[in-house]
Design a protein around this motif. Sequence first.
Motif, PDB file in Angstrom:
ATOM      1  N   LYS A 216     -27.139   4.378  65.569  1.00 44.82           N
ATOM      2  CA  LYS A 216     -28.149   5.259  64.694  1.00 44.82           C
ATOM      3  C   LYS A 216     -29.064   6.152  65.620  1.00 44.82           C
ATOM      4  O   LYS A 216     -29.404   7.264  65.038  1.00 44.82           O
ATOM      5  CB  LYS A 216     -28.766   4.546  63.659  1.00 44.82           C
ATOM      6  CG  LYS A 216     -29.323   5.356  62.759  1.00 44.82           C
ATOM      7  CD  LYS A 216     -29.682   4.497  61.385  1.00 44.82           C
ATOM      8  CE  LYS A 216     -30.473   5.755  60.434  1.00 44.82           C
ATOM      9  NZ  LYS A 216     -30.792   4.920  59.126  1.00 44.82           N
ATOM     10  N   LEU A 217     -29.495   5.586  66.608  1.00 46.05           N
ATOM     11  CA  LEU A 217     -30.704   6.197  67.180  1.00 46.05           C
ATOM     12  C   LEU A 217     -30.214   6.884  68.541  1.00 46.05           C
ATOM     13  O   LEU A 217     -31.144   7.435  69.353  1.00 46.05           O
ATOM     14  CB  LEU A 217     -31.571   5.164  67.881  1.00 46.05           C
ATOM     15  CG  LEU A 217     -32.399   4.426  66.596  1.00 46.05           C
ATOM     16  CD1 LEU A 217     -33.013   2.920  67.160  1.00 46.05           C
ATOM     17  CD2 LEU A 217     -33.619   5.201  66.175  1.00 46.05           C
ATOM     18  N   GLU A 218     -28.995   7.253  68.816  1.00 42.27           N
ATOM     19  CA  GLU A 218     -28.445   7.999  69.661  1.00 42.27           C
ATOM     20  C   GLU A 218     -29.236   9.239  69.956  1.00 42.27           C
ATOM     21  O   GLU A 218     -29.325  10.116  68.927  1.00 42.27           O
ATOM     22  CB  GLU A 218     -26.963   8.446  69.727  1.00 42.27           C
ATOM     23  CG  GLU A 218     -26.429   9.254  70.774  1.00 42.27           C
ATOM     24  CD  GLU A 218     -24.895   9.004  70.908  1.00 42.27           C
ATOM     25  OE1 GLU A 218     -24.560   9.959  71.264  1.00 42.27           O
ATOM     26  OE2 GLU A 218     -24.376   8.416  69.891  1.00 42.27           O
ATOM     27  N   GLY A 219     -29.835   9.529  70.997  1.00 37.47           N
ATOM     28  CA  GLY A 219     -30.395  10.922  71.285  1.00 37.47           C
ATOM     29  C   GLY A 219     -32.184  10.742  71.113  1.00 37.47           C
ATOM     30  O   GLY A 219     -32.912  11.134  71.584  1.00 37.47           O
ATOM     31  N   ALA A 220     -32.490   9.465  70.342  1.00 37.29           N
ATOM     32  CA  ALA A 220     -33.892   9.426  70.098  1.00 37.29           C
ATOM     33  C   ALA A 220     -34.352   8.044  71.025  1.00 37.29           C
ATOM     34  O   ALA A 220     -35.438   7.558  70.564  1.00 37.29           O
ATOM     35  CB  ALA A 220     -34.272   9.133  68.538  1.00 37.29           C
ATOM     36  N   ILE A 221     -33.578   7.463  71.651  1.00 40.04           N
ATOM     37  CA  ILE A 221     -34.099   6.269  72.552  1.00 40.04           C
ATOM     38  C   ILE A 221     -34.802   6.572  73.854  1.00 40.04           C
ATOM     39  O   ILE A 221     -34.017   7.337  74.562  1.00 40.04           O
ATOM     40  CB  ILE A 221     -32.797   5.650  72.640  1.00 40.04           C
ATOM     41  CG1 ILE A 221     -32.235   4.858  71.538  1.00 40.04           C
ATOM     42  CG2 ILE A 221     -33.170   4.100  73.612  1.00 40.04           C
ATOM     43  CD1 ILE A 221     -30.692   4.316  71.583  1.00 40.04           C
TER      44      ILE A 221
END
Length: 313
Positions: A216-221
Amino acid sequence: MKLALCTDVLAGLSFPAMLDKVKSYGITGVEMTAGGWSPCPHVNTAALLASVQERDGFRAELARRDMNIVALNCSGNPLAPGELGEKYTHSSYQTLALAGKLGVKKIVMMSGLPGGGPEDRIPNWITSTVSWPDYMPGVIDYQWNAVAIPWWRKFAHEARQQGVEQIALEAFPGQLVYNPSTLLRLRHAVGDIIGINLDPSHLMVMGADPIAAVRKLEGAIFHVHGKDARIERGLAEVDGLLDYQPVTATRTRSWNYVAVGCGKDLQWWKEFFSVLRMSGYDGDVALEMEDLTMSVEAGLQTSIEALNATLSR
């Protein structure tokens, strides 16, 4: 991915001695606290801000060991009402200023938690459904729209001015941002300078699946903590996972922070890092050792061995 260490666990050592100890583990990256709740045992933020010579000497200690700062940490509650919030707001901006002077591009924080309304004197964490009692929707609206989003927009602007590129928020119980959905809500409102410091232990103890969260957090980790937790058999089944006993009450708590591999097995950790890498994260994994069931040295050695055996490099 590269292993780093959160250095507060070595608070009893001086800055040079701490660096030597970290290097002895084969680790060259450090995450150090510069503000917030921590006593900041290895970073004298005020002195470093005030003196070029202090900063040069600080950098020289790192350089002679070929080590680097992967992030400065400033976890506190800048959204708290009154003097407490003012204290942590000042600390947060001081950390930004220091990051700018040291050329550190990433800071690790927590979102903070406001009171439930303008007259509250203590923070108020809403975890129940807002359908009843009926006062809670107004609390949520106040916390997000009147306090959190304005504060973080202003802070994000200053971060960009200081050359900080990533603000990695640790989703933590008792904070307004405590899971992936609340992190993404703040990111959407403030901008892509906001991302997550993904500490899997906190999701574990709230009953979430950190591996599913990665997707779900791909790109925001932006950052990852290497930290494990164990749900305690025979206790969690009775009282559930909501447990306000102090973390020192390890024998009676429904869950505990433990050394890596003492909660989830190594197969789980291999999958976690594999999915992280598959989702685009190839940054630092900072070991945060908070296991109170064993000595610091045993916890560090256990965790380092487990992480070295499972990291996707």
